[in-house]
Design a protein around this motif. Structure first.
Motif, PDB file in Angstrom:
ATOM      1  N   MET A   1       4.470  -2.886   1.541  1.00  0.00           N
ATOM      2  CA  MET A   1       4.505  -3.759   2.704  1.00  0.00           C
ATOM      3  C   MET A   1       3.235  -3.552   3.519  1.00  0.00           C
ATOM      4  O   MET A   1       2.548  -2.557   3.397  1.00  0.00           O
ATOM      5  N   ALA A   2       2.956  -4.523   4.355  1.00  0.00           N
ATOM      6  CA  ALA A   2       1.818  -4.431   5.262  1.00  0.00           C
ATOM      7  C   ALA A   2       2.227  -5.006   6.596  1.00  0.00           C
ATOM      8  O   ALA A   2       3.209  -5.745   6.715  1.00  0.00           O
ATOM      9  N   GLY A   3       1.467  -4.661   7.632  1.00  0.00           N
ATOM     10  CA  GLY A   3       1.737  -5.193   8.950  1.00  0.00           C
ATOM     11  C   GLY A   3       1.164  -6.596   9.089  1.00  0.00           C
ATOM     12  O   GLY A   3       0.715  -7.220   8.132  1.00  0.00           O
ATOM     13  N   SER A   4       1.163  -7.088  10.308  1.00  0.00           N
ATOM     14  CA  SER A   4       0.583  -8.390  10.591  1.00  0.00           C
ATOM     15  C   SER A   4      -0.925  -8.327  10.413  1.00  0.00           C
ATOM     16  O   SER A   4      -1.516  -7.237  10.370  1.00  0.00           O
ATOM     17  N   ARG A  57      -7.543   7.897   3.100  1.00  0.00           N
ATOM     18  CA  ARG A  57      -6.808   7.466   4.293  1.00  0.00           C
ATOM     19  C   ARG A  57      -5.929   6.263   3.977  1.00  0.00           C
ATOM     20  O   ARG A  57      -4.757   6.201   4.374  1.00  0.00           O
ATOM     21  N   VAL A  58      -6.476   5.278   3.265  1.00  0.00           N
ATOM     22  CA  VAL A  58      -5.691   4.087   2.929  1.00  0.00           C
ATOM     23  C   VAL A  58      -4.479   4.459   2.091  1.00  0.00           C
ATOM     24  O   VAL A  58      -3.355   4.029   2.366  1.00  0.00           O
ATOM     25  N   LEU A  59      -4.682   5.276   1.069  1.00  0.00           N
ATOM     26  CA  LEU A  59      -3.574   5.595   0.168  1.00  0.00           C
ATOM     27  C   LEU A  59      -2.544   6.505   0.811  1.00  0.00           C
ATOM     28  O   LEU A  59      -1.386   6.520   0.398  1.00  0.00           O
ATOM     29  N   ALA A  60      -2.958   7.247   1.853  1.00  0.00           N
ATOM     30  CA  ALA A  60      -1.997   8.064   2.596  1.00  0.00           C
ATOM     31  C   ALA A  60      -1.168   7.206   3.553  1.00  0.00           C
ATOM     32  O   ALA A  60       0.041   7.410   3.694  1.00  0.00           O
ATOM     33  N   GLU A  61      -1.806   6.235   4.209  1.00  0.00           N
ATOM     34  CA  GLU A  61      -1.127   5.450   5.236  1.00  0.00           C
ATOM     35  C   GLU A  61      -0.610   4.106   4.726  1.00  0.00           C
ATOM     36  O   GLU A  61       0.217   3.466   5.373  1.00  0.00           O
ATOM     37  N   PRO A  63       0.652   3.601   1.189  1.00  0.00           N
ATOM     38  CA  PRO A  63       0.865   4.084  -0.181  1.00  0.00           C
ATOM     39  C   PRO A  63       1.269   3.014  -1.181  1.00  0.00           C
ATOM     40  O   PRO A  63       1.183   3.242  -2.388  1.00  0.00           O
ATOM     41  N   THR A  64       1.710   1.859  -0.706  1.00  0.00           N
ATOM     42  CA  THR A  64       2.090   0.792  -1.632  1.00  0.00           C
ATOM     43  C   THR A  64       0.944  -0.190  -1.889  1.00  0.00           C
ATOM     44  O   THR A  64       1.137  -1.214  -2.542  1.00  0.00           O
ATOM     45  N   HIS A  65      -0.243   0.135  -1.389  1.00  0.00           N
ATOM     46  CA  HIS A  65      -1.386  -0.755  -1.558  1.00  0.00           C
ATOM     47  C   HIS A  65      -2.302  -0.262  -2.666  1.00  0.00           C
ATOM     48  O   HIS A  65      -2.317   0.923  -3.017  1.00  0.00           O
ATOM     49  N   GLY A  66      -3.121  -1.170  -3.199  1.00  0.00           N
ATOM     50  CA  GLY A  66      -4.196  -0.806  -4.096  1.00  0.00           C
ATOM     51  C   GLY A  66      -5.503  -0.689  -3.332  1.00  0.00           C
ATOM     52  O   GLY A  66      -5.607  -1.107  -2.172  1.00  0.00           O
ATOM     53  N   PHE A  67      -6.500  -0.128  -3.988  1.00  0.00           N
ATOM     54  CA  PHE A  67      -7.798   0.096  -3.355  1.00  0.00           C
ATOM     55  C   PHE A  67      -8.880  -0.105  -4.406  1.00  0.00           C
ATOM     56  O   PHE A  67      -8.835   0.509  -5.474  1.00  0.00           O
ATOM     57  N   LEU A  68      -9.839  -0.963  -4.114  1.00  0.00           N
ATOM     58  CA  LEU A  68     -10.978  -1.184  -5.001  1.00  0.00           C
ATOM     59  C   LEU A  68     -12.253  -0.837  -4.257  1.00  0.00           C
ATOM     60  O   LEU A  68     -12.557  -1.432  -3.215  1.00  0.00           O
ATOM     61  N   GLY A  69     -13.003   0.134  -4.778  1.00  0.00           N
ATOM     62  CA  GLY A  69     -14.271   0.507  -4.181  1.00  0.00           C
ATOM     63  C   GLY A  69     -15.401   0.372  -5.171  1.00  0.00           C
ATOM     64  O   GLY A  69     -15.188   0.393  -6.395  1.00  0.00           O
TER      65      GLY A  69
END
Length: 260
Positions: A1-4, A57-61, A63-69
């Protein structure tokens, strides 16, 4: 999930604060070791360290998201519809030479809804741009809007020449566009697109060979400022290897010349 979009934008701005605190001192002290990628583009441990910091930080806060760098590829939940797209230092070639035109680019995308939030933070320039879907675009906290220039002869343009344009046989067309414009410049990287969003430039043509992490954040900022952002064939995307941003009024005539 994500916020607004507003909540995620606030989170993205906090990520940019963290990135700036890591990258700016290293730039000011030239505290990094230069390396080279397979494509002969520059990379430093500042790039890799900043990306690792943001990914952690993203994966800690989230955790249900992906990250592409740019440096470490995809991390986190690769099946998630939510994905953060990050370029830890866009403009590394300038960063390593003491040129202050570099930035951390942060964007959040959703598989169905597209771009949600974006931040471009250029601490050595003391500039920051951001946008949220349906929230508008901002430059250092001030709402920004594209220009209304409708003729190329009156336009200020930025063109980034590259080997990719040579391979397409379109370099002469780029030169012609620059010469026909009121003024042609080559600001490059993120800055040219942010200047389009601010209305300072009317058109920006990027290098051929760009990637999603180069484009996602600036695309949303340009679009939320009322501009148009496409690949060279006119498709609204940040996932193709070319990118053109404009105030919209100039877009079709430029695409007609570069989309062949």
């Amino acid at each position: 999930m994500a916020g607004s979009p507003a909540d995620e934008l606030a989170f993205a701005l906090s990520l940019a604060d963290e990135a700036d605190a890591f990258t700016l001192p290293r730039f000011e002290r030239a505290d990094f070791t230069l390396g080279w990628k397979d494509d002969r583009s520059e990379v430093t441990e500042a790039d890799r360290g900043a990306e690792s910091l943001l990914a952690s930080r993203v994966l800690a806060e989230r955790p249900t998201h992906g990250f592409l760098g740019e440096e470490h590829g995809v991390q986190g939940d690769i099946e998630s519809p939510w994905r953060w797209i990050v370029d830890p230092i866009d403009g590394t070639s300038g960063f390593v030479r003491g040129i202050p035109v570099w930035a951390t680019l942060i964007a959040l995308t959703h598989a169905d809804d597209g771009l949600v939030t974006a931040v471009v933070s250029a601490p050595a320039m003391r500039r920051r741009w951001w946008a949220g879907r349906d929230l508008g675009a901002f430059a250092d906290g001030t709402p920004c809007r594209v220009s209304d220039v409708s003729e190329l002869v009156n336009a200020q343009v930025s063109v980034t020449f590259s080997r990719g344009w040579d391979e397409l046989g379109l370099t002469d067309e780029l030169v012609a566009i620059s010469r026909e414009a009121r003024r042609g410049r080559g600001f490059g990287d993120f800055w040219q697109h942010c200047l389009v969003a601010e209305g300072a430039l009317d058109l920006a043509i990027d290098a051929v060979g760009v990637a999603p992490y180069d484009l996602a954040a600036v695309r949303l900022i340009v679009e939320e400022a009322g501009g148009t952002f496409t690949d060279r064939e006119g498709n609204p995307t940040h996932e193709e290897p070319s990118a053109i941003s404009s105030n919209g009024a100039l877009h079709a005539q430029v695409i007609s010349r570069l989309g062949r």
